[in-house]
Design a protein around this motif. Sequence first.
Motif, PDB file in Angstrom:
ATOM      1  N   ASP A 504       0.859  -1.179   0.000  1.00  0.00           N
ATOM      2  CA  ASP A 504       0.000   0.000   0.000  1.00  0.00           C
ATOM      3  C   ASP A 504       0.890   1.222   0.000  1.00  0.00           C
ATOM      4  OD1 ASP A 504      -2.211   1.580  -0.007  1.00  0.00           O
ATOM      5  OD2 ASP A 504      -2.588   1.436   2.141  1.00  0.00           O
ATOM      6  N   ILE A 505       0.306   2.330  -0.356  1.00  0.00           N
ATOM      7  CA  ILE A 505       1.101   3.528  -0.466  1.00  0.00           C
ATOM      8  C   ILE A 505       0.210   4.711  -0.139  1.00  0.00           C
ATOM      9  CG2 ILE A 505       0.698   3.616  -2.960  1.00  0.00           C
ATOM     10  CD1 ILE A 505       3.978   4.133  -2.392  1.00  0.00           C
ATOM     11  N   ARG A 506       0.770   5.659   0.631  1.00  0.00           N
ATOM     12  CA  ARG A 506      -0.041   6.821   1.024  1.00  0.00           C
ATOM     13  C   ARG A 506       0.798   8.068   0.992  1.00  0.00           C
ATOM     14  NH1 ARG A 506      -3.440   5.347   6.071  1.00  0.00           N
ATOM     15  NH2 ARG A 506      -4.181   3.302   5.419  1.00  0.00           N
ATOM     16  N   LYS A 507       0.087   9.178   0.980  1.00  0.00           N
ATOM     17  CA  LYS A 507       0.783  10.448   0.998  1.00  0.00           C
ATOM     18  C   LYS A 507       0.562  11.110   2.343  1.00  0.00           C
ATOM     19  CE  LYS A 507       2.028  13.716  -2.263  1.00  0.00           C
ATOM     20  NZ  LYS A 507       1.977  14.435  -3.450  1.00  0.00           N
ATOM     21  N   SER A 508       1.596  11.729   2.868  1.00  0.00           N
ATOM     22  CA  SER A 508       1.431  12.531   4.069  1.00  0.00           C
ATOM     23  C   SER A 508       2.255  13.776   3.855  1.00  0.00           C
ATOM     24  CB  SER A 508       1.931  11.743   5.282  1.00  0.00           C
ATOM     25  OG  SER A 508       1.960  12.586   6.402  1.00  0.00           O
ATOM     26  N   GLY A 509       1.576  14.893   3.649  1.00  0.00           N
ATOM     27  CA  GLY A 509       2.298  16.114   3.272  1.00  0.00           C
ATOM     28  C   GLY A 509       3.016  15.866   1.962  1.00  0.00           C
ATOM     29  N   ASP A 510       4.322  16.148   1.941  1.00  0.00           N
ATOM     30  CA  ASP A 510       5.079  15.914   0.718  1.00  0.00           C
ATOM     31  C   ASP A 510       5.753  14.554   0.707  1.00  0.00           C
ATOM     32  OD1 ASP A 510       4.476  18.310  -0.444  1.00  0.00           O
ATOM     33  OD2 ASP A 510       6.110  19.369   0.586  1.00  0.00           O
ATOM     34  N   ALA A 511       5.497  13.762   1.747  1.00  0.00           N
ATOM     35  CA  ALA A 511       6.154  12.456   1.827  1.00  0.00           C
ATOM     36  C   ALA A 511       5.260  11.379   1.244  1.00  0.00           C
ATOM     37  CB  ALA A 511       6.468  12.121   3.280  1.00  0.00           C
ATOM     38  N   ILE A 512       5.883  10.430   0.538  1.00  0.00           N
ATOM     39  CA  ILE A 512       5.154   9.271   0.038  1.00  0.00           C
ATOM     40  C   ILE A 512       5.579   8.082   0.894  1.00  0.00           C
ATOM     41  CG2 ILE A 512       4.853   7.721  -1.918  1.00  0.00           C
ATOM     42  CD1 ILE A 512       5.240  10.200  -3.723  1.00  0.00           C
ATOM     43  N   ILE A 513       4.613   7.496   1.589  1.00  0.00           N
ATOM     44  CA  ILE A 513       4.950   6.407   2.511  1.00  0.00           C
ATOM     45  C   ILE A 513       4.617   5.073   1.857  1.00  0.00           C
ATOM     46  CG2 ILE A 513       4.652   5.521   4.849  1.00  0.00           C
ATOM     47  CD1 ILE A 513       3.272   8.207   5.476  1.00  0.00           C
ATOM     48  N   HIS A 514       5.602   4.187   1.797  1.00  0.00           N
ATOM     49  CA  HIS A 514       5.373   2.843   1.270  1.00  0.00           C
ATOM     50  C   HIS A 514       5.098   1.928   2.447  1.00  0.00           C
ATOM     51  CE1 HIS A 514       8.183   5.027  -1.335  1.00  0.00           C
ATOM     52  NE2 HIS A 514       7.672   4.354  -2.350  1.00  0.00           N
ATOM     53  N   PHE A 515       4.034   1.126   2.343  1.00  0.00           N
ATOM     54  CA  PHE A 515       3.734   0.123   3.363  1.00  0.00           C
ATOM     55  C   PHE A 515       4.161  -1.230   2.812  1.00  0.00           C
ATOM     56  CE2 PHE A 515       1.046   2.414   6.442  1.00  0.00           C
ATOM     57  CZ  PHE A 515       0.897   3.613   5.756  1.00  0.00           C
TER      58      PHE A 515
END
Length: 848
Positions: A504-515
């Motif tokens: 899964d992948i999400r955005k938080s602010g300008d960061a892209i978080i990979h799960f």
Amino acid sequence: MTSKEVRQSFLDFFAEKGHRIVPSNPVIPHGDPTLLFTNAGMNQFKDVFLGTGKRDYTRVADTQKCIRVSGKHNDLEEVGVDTFHHTFFEMLGNWSFGDYYKKEAIAWAWELLTEVWKLDKNRLHATVYKTDDEAYELWKQFLPESRIHRFDEKDNFWEMGESGPCGPCSEIHYDRTSDLSGGKLVNSGSPDVIEIWNLVFIQFNRKINGTLEELSSKHVDTGMGFERICAVINKKVSNYDTDVFTPLLNKIEKLSGHKYSKELNNPNGIAMRVIADHIRTLSFAIADGAFPGNEGRGYVLRRILRRASRFARNLGFKEPMLYLLLDTLIEIMGDVFPELITQKNIIKKVIKAEEDSFLQTLDRGLEIFDNISNRLKNENAKIISGADAFQLYDTFGFPLDLTELIARENNLVVDTKEFENLMNQQKERSRSSRKIQAQEAVLPNVEFKSEFLGYDYFSTESKVLWFEGNQIILDKTPFYVESGGQISDIGTITLEGYIYNVIDIRKSGDAIIHFCDSEIDTATGAVALAEVDSSRRRSIMRNHSATHLLHEALRTILGNHLQQAGSAVHPDYLRFDFNHFEKVSESDLKKIEAIVNEKIFENIDVQTKVLSLEEAGKNGNIKMFFGDKYGDIVRVVIMDDKYSMELCGGTHVKNTSEIGIFKIISESSIAAGVRRIEACTGSSVLNFIDNLNLKIDELQQNSESVLEKVKHLEKEISHFKILELKQQYSDWVAKSDELDGIKIIAKEITIDDIDNLRTIGENLRDFMGSKGIALIASIINEKIQMVCVVTDDLKSKLPAGKIVGEAAKQLGGGGGGKSHLATAGGKDIEKLPALISGFSDIIKRLSV
Ligand code: ATP
Ligand code: MG
């Protein structure tokens, strides 16, 4: 004076003073995504004040259709319970662009009100901005100082936004008290003294840092409530007692059998006023291209309609009735706003369908409400829980404001906070229904920035910025985060030789978080290889580009009123929801499908452009969605600038031909006035055909025509298959064996026709150009078929005929052909894998 005469005399008055009379803009501000509805006369001249647009006149006047039910201007709660706020109203206005200023604006307003319309001078009050002595002095020519009032920013300084053109304003109020004692009621919200006209003097530019800068050219922007002035001129205390509304109220009386009551707190009176108001808003919004829906503007309209529908129920209506008022509305306003007449059928159909669908759950919902309210009464409680309100919303289609309204009537309030929470939870649930293990991000306090490179790359070499548990942030990534309907990528991240699956992948602010699928063990600064599942992503890109083509094709066939209501882009299908009031016919679907395929076969290069939102907004051909929030900088995806241009952050094919083929799978209704098309592209069409085949078997339906259709489609599919394989050639070459600089490829593929196998061989030979030998095999009709190709520089030394002969021997077969291309067959299917893996040995043997 009739309302028609009032409107006309306003326009005539300003025409005589040198003003150009222009038509109203639509009430749906096409081209201004910052606004849901046109809410003031100045909207259409915003660009002039901002200095970005010009007109060939400096004086202009009009009557502008306005809707104030959302955002900064929302008068919904006043409607029906007061006499002078409407959700839809006309704003009469006159403007000067760097031409006349305060002196003329004030003098002309006075002249029109007192000399043309002969209002009682003793009933007029003016307000000015606290430091605007100039306006104060000008008013002194006409009014005693006791009726000129200074107010501060809140009431008398007009600003368009945080920055931009602004200035002091001066309002004219009308005193309806019997003893002329209204002075202290100015700006108090009292119905006895109401604002009728606002004169804004655009004098400054508010700079980003907050300071005011004097403009070199000064403008006038005025707005007068048409329904209010009609009431005032005719000495009516309520806008609803003017001929703008009385025919509508009469019609409602007739239909319902109830008498209209002017009493402000009479329930039937309120119901009739709300209905008479809301039918105007609905009719004009639909006439100008909006539709009730689930989001944004559409949901505002749905709320309005359901509110009206529930008031109709209070009057005893059990069947749809709102649409029955349209003819009356057309009698009142059709000559001034002919769009009501041209769009009459659509307006009626849409309103009726929407009423019909709400009425199916209205009774049950009201019953549930009664249960809730009885329970609360027994408990001596006053608060309807968010959960109850949510159930009414979710199961019975009660918008929150409707539940709140009914609650108020019962002296109850709604826990809106809990409602919002439940609402967010539901959104979250539907968002993550497909997602595994996607826990909340536990981001640290530091702000990270990941660069998205997925428009151009499927893999990136990146640096680890942060990680915790199964979450990781990289400085660069090719992974796309779900947005604009396109779902997120999946793939892998390789760290120190260990492969993590990205789930899964999400955005938080300008960061892209990979799960990832397991706990990450690395160090910040470590080098990672991030790779998306490229074949899945390619399918997504095909479907996304096809969605844009479909959107345009729909508009071509069904009409430009059509608006996107939602979309989903997945690897194996695409879904497109749009506003349309009836089923799309089979023949139209065929046409739409054909147009999309035509565009695919036209080999159109797909381009993207990055523009400022403002620039994009000016180009009327770029599709944008008003519900959406865009940043200042937007990306436009262009497939032939004369065909499809859409604001879109998604990933697309580089050329439409990569889509291969497009097939519509279904067309259905998902809500009143909203249709859904599901379709697929590329190799998913193969599955579709397979399923079709299965169905045919199941039904034992030997109908010739169906089979013929399948055959025809199969042909199209092979055409696509060949295209699709083409995209893999570079991959094949990269992974080929090498012998003295010669690339040696051996591959088994699935294709069902020897001619096509040959075509693939030829294409691959062209692709390799030089220093290449390839053997492509496929099992066709239970036999192995092979094609061998050799590039021109090698063909005399290593002729294809000789190679393929050697190869065929191993499979108990034979064959031959020219030196650049030769074919052969074989029957020992089980020996094929050995031949493929040992093919370069054959070449080695032949070259010595
Ligand atoms: P109010 O304080 O009465 O809501 P406003 O300050 O919001 O008015 P403006 O934004 O200055 O009004 O709009 C210009 C004119 O439009 C007003 O003077 C009024 O006559 C009219 N107007 C504003 N809102 C409405 C409405 N909801 N219904 C009818 N007329 C309106
Ligand atoms: Mg207002």
